[in-house]
Design a protein around this motif. Sequence first.
Motif, PDB file in Angstrom:
ATOM      1  N   THR A  86       0.824  -1.212   0.000  1.00 20.98           N
ATOM      2  CA  THR A  86       0.000   0.000   0.000  1.00 20.98           C
ATOM      3  C   THR A  86       0.857   1.261   0.000  1.00 20.98           C
ATOM      4  O   THR A  86       0.496   2.265  -0.621  1.00 20.98           O
ATOM      5  CB  THR A  86      -0.940   0.023   1.221  1.00 20.98           C
ATOM      6  N   VAL A  87       1.991   1.239   0.688  1.00 14.34           N
ATOM      7  CA  VAL A  87       2.821   2.435   0.732  1.00 14.34           C
ATOM      8  C   VAL A  87       3.668   2.575  -0.534  1.00 14.34           C
ATOM      9  O   VAL A  87       4.040   3.682  -0.913  1.00 14.34           O
ATOM     10  CB  VAL A  87       3.703   2.470   1.999  1.00 14.34           C
ATOM     11  N   ILE A  88       3.974   1.468  -1.191  1.00 15.66           N
ATOM     12  CA  ILE A  88       4.619   1.548  -2.498  1.00 15.66           C
ATOM     13  C   ILE A  88       3.670   2.220  -3.487  1.00 15.66           C
ATOM     14  O   ILE A  88       4.056   3.102  -4.260  1.00 15.66           O
ATOM     15  CB  ILE A  88       5.034   0.150  -2.989  1.00 15.66           C
ATOM     16  N   GLU A  89       2.407   1.809  -3.441  1.00 12.49           N
ATOM     17  CA  GLU A  89       1.379   2.429  -4.292  1.00 12.49           C
ATOM     18  C   GLU A  89       1.257   3.920  -3.963  1.00 12.49           C
ATOM     19  O   GLU A  89       1.143   4.763  -4.863  1.00 12.49           O
ATOM     20  CB  GLU A  89       0.040   1.742  -4.061  1.00 12.49           C
ATOM     21  N   ALA A  90       1.295   4.269  -2.678  1.00  8.20           N
ATOM     22  CA  ALA A  90       1.153   5.663  -2.266  1.00  8.20           C
ATOM     23  C   ALA A  90       2.324   6.506  -2.764  1.00  8.20           C
ATOM     24  O   ALA A  90       2.134   7.655  -3.171  1.00  8.20           O
ATOM     25  CB  ALA A  90       1.042   5.758  -0.754  1.00  8.20           C
ATOM     26  N   LEU A  91       3.542   5.966  -2.738  1.00  5.99           N
ATOM     27  CA  LEU A  91       4.699   6.695  -3.244  1.00  5.99           C
ATOM     28  C   LEU A  91       4.494   7.063  -4.702  1.00  5.99           C
ATOM     29  O   LEU A  91       4.697   8.213  -5.112  1.00  5.99           O
ATOM     30  CB  LEU A  91       5.967   5.853  -3.083  1.00  5.99           C
ATOM     31  N   TRP A  92       4.092   6.093  -5.501  1.00  8.29           N
ATOM     32  CA  TRP A  92       3.844   6.291  -6.936  1.00  8.29           C
ATOM     33  C   TRP A  92       2.742   7.325  -7.146  1.00  8.29           C
ATOM     34  O   TRP A  92       2.912   8.296  -7.883  1.00  8.29           O
ATOM     35  CB  TRP A  92       3.472   4.946  -7.545  1.00  8.29           C
ATOM     36  N   ASP A  93       1.618   7.132  -6.479  1.00 11.79           N
ATOM     37  CA  ASP A  93       0.450   7.997  -6.693  1.00 11.79           C
ATOM     38  C   ASP A  93       0.707   9.433  -6.250  1.00 11.79           C
ATOM     39  O   ASP A  93       0.378  10.384  -6.961  1.00 11.79           O
ATOM     40  CB  ASP A  93      -0.765   7.441  -5.945  1.00 11.79           C
ATOM     41  N   VAL A  94       1.292   9.592  -5.074  1.00 12.28           N
ATOM     42  CA  VAL A  94       1.486  10.939  -4.539  1.00 12.28           C
ATOM     43  C   VAL A  94       2.514  11.721  -5.357  1.00 12.28           C
ATOM     44  O   VAL A  94       2.302  12.896  -5.684  1.00 12.28           O
ATOM     45  CB  VAL A  94       1.905  10.885  -3.057  1.00 12.28           C
ATOM     46  N   LEU A  95       3.632  11.087  -5.696  1.00 14.77           N
ATOM     47  CA  LEU A  95       4.654  11.817  -6.441  1.00 14.77           C
ATOM     48  C   LEU A  95       4.174  12.208  -7.834  1.00 14.77           C
ATOM     49  O   LEU A  95       4.503  13.296  -8.326  1.00 14.77           O
ATOM     50  CB  LEU A  95       5.949  11.019  -6.522  1.00 14.77           C
ATOM     51  N   TYR A  96       3.381  11.340  -8.464  1.00 18.36           N
ATOM     52  CA  TYR A  96       2.850  11.706  -9.779  1.00 18.36           C
ATOM     53  C   TYR A  96       1.715  12.724  -9.667  1.00 18.36           C
ATOM     54  O   TYR A  96       1.742  13.778 -10.307  1.00 18.36           O
ATOM     55  CB  TYR A  96       2.361  10.469 -10.534  1.00 18.36           C
ATOM     56  N   ALA A  97       0.705  12.422  -8.856  1.00 14.43           N
ATOM     57  CA  ALA A  97      -0.522  13.220  -8.860  1.00 14.43           C
ATOM     58  C   ALA A  97      -0.449  14.476  -8.011  1.00 14.43           C
ATOM     59  O   ALA A  97      -1.063  15.492  -8.339  1.00 14.43           O
ATOM     60  CB  ALA A  97      -1.699  12.358  -8.402  1.00 14.43           C
ATOM     61  N   SER A  98       0.304  14.439  -6.918  1.00 18.00           N
ATOM     62  CA  SER A  98       0.315  15.580  -5.992  1.00 18.00           C
ATOM     63  C   SER A  98       1.595  16.393  -6.047  1.00 18.00           C
ATOM     64  O   SER A  98       1.648  17.472  -5.486  1.00 18.00           O
ATOM     65  CB  SER A  98       0.105  15.089  -4.550  1.00 18.00           C
ATOM     66  N   VAL A  99       2.627  15.861  -6.685  1.00 24.97           N
ATOM     67  CA  VAL A  99       3.889  16.599  -6.760  1.00 24.97           C
ATOM     68  C   VAL A  99       4.196  16.980  -8.208  1.00 24.97           C
ATOM     69  O   VAL A  99       4.233  18.163  -8.556  1.00 24.97           O
ATOM     70  CB  VAL A  99       5.055  15.794  -6.146  1.00 24.97           C
ATOM     71  N   ILE A 100       4.413  15.981  -9.063  1.00 24.75           N
ATOM     72  CA  ILE A 100       4.817  16.288 -10.444  1.00 24.75           C
ATOM     73  C   ILE A 100       3.710  17.012 -11.205  1.00 24.75           C
ATOM     74  O   ILE A 100       3.975  18.003 -11.905  1.00 24.75           O
ATOM     75  CB  ILE A 100       5.231  14.991 -11.176  1.00 24.75           C
ATOM     76  N   LYS A 101       2.470  16.558 -11.061  1.00 21.53           N
ATOM     77  CA  LYS A 101       1.378  17.223 -11.767  1.00 21.53           C
ATOM     78  C   LYS A 101       1.235  18.675 -11.318  1.00 21.53           C
ATOM     79  O   LYS A 101       1.122  19.590 -12.146  1.00 21.53           O
ATOM     80  CB  LYS A 101       0.067  16.474 -11.541  1.00 21.53           C
TER      81      LYS A 101
END
Length: 469
Positions: A86-101
Amino acid sequence: MKYLLMLLIAGQLITFTSCDSGFEDVNSNPNDPIVVPSELLLGGTLRSTADRISDYFLAGEAGSCWVQHLGKPVYNDNELYIPRQTVIEALWDVLYASVIKDANIMQDLAAEEGNSNMQGVALVIKANAYQILTDAFGNIPMTEALTADSNGNITPVYDDSETVVYPAIIDMLTQADAFLNGDGEINTSQDLLYGGDWSKWKKFANSLKFRVMMRSGNTSGLQSLVSAGNLFTSNDDEAKLTYLTAAPNANPWFEGLVDGGRVSEWCLGQELVMYMQSYSDPRLAAYAQEVGGNGSGNGYVGKPAGIQDIGNSFYGDSNNVSLIGEQYLLSDAPSYFMSYAQLNLLMAEAAEKGFISGDPATYFAAGIAASAESNGVAAPSITYNGGTAGLQQIAEQSWVALYMQGFEAWAEWRRTGFPVLPLAIDAEEPSIPTRFNYPVSQQSLNGVNYTDAVSAQGADKLTTSLWWQ
């Protein structure tokens, strides 16, 4: 009746027409602007990044425990190399959707505003996030990432880390350096790293670029970075987010361990304790608590990595091991994006290998001194040996200095191979993990490109090596 009806309709038409006149001006909501200022996205991207790199269930359990800085007297499946998906998924999701975007949007808005400094800041944030992702997973979506809004593409290709992602990160940081020229304001309250000081962002951009180039092996431009004089020059320059003193804005380790009552579930790793004891390193007193609590006089004991039946072992009793040092569990303890100590030790390596001018021993001593200063202790006296032995010393001291910086400690250990660490006692894998597996959701949401990435890079396993190791 027809006459009255016509008057009624005409009156309604007049009413509707007159009410509509200037409707947008009178009824616009000043609290819901059509265009958001670029500065309002800055704080969120920095906080989201800091929370990920200080996530004790990932950067702690996987990063810090896998390099054996930390251990767990209980619930230590992670030390057997079974990370939480779940935290691996969160790393991917947060960095793409909440940081890079958001960094992309920030950069575009800053360009429209003519704010050069904010464009540079956005590029640094984006470059840092992409490095975290590619160092964790390998090949990742980049050129087609987050293009769904513009072209409807929700299945981006995975770009090759060596030939596409890393060169693009270096280009971003080169552009950032040019943009960070004093033209345009950086909101002081939103800038959680530097309080609006563009010159420090410029130093971060170039110091981060130094790290990226060392990891990539693209070292031809390192001397130019040194000669330009825009690198960190003290601990005051390093990139770190200092949290506030109370939840929900406190350091994640404080919120999870102190407020969450889980301090006794974490301890120091045996390899780190023994290594630091061999040098009588004063930093150990900051990194760890004495067995039984500070002031007990019982010294420091670390836990060997990965004991399956931990509850029935000596190390399963938290009273027998050293817990994490108190200063690292403070509510306002910082989250490090990059430290001055790390830069100096990278420069020591670069000087020893002939990539830059300067005395490697001087850089080596400066790195240790910077780390000691940030821990409020005197620097240990360690003689630099030079040559191959010196490179091992640099790598080992980098490992020590990156304590509680789980992702970077893991990355640098994978890059250098030092120190030589033992396999976990009851390991579920044949070697210490060298990457995260891709989020499980990628197989269903982007199956074709996921399969191509695995075919190009190697099996989607924790032990598949990345190209720069």
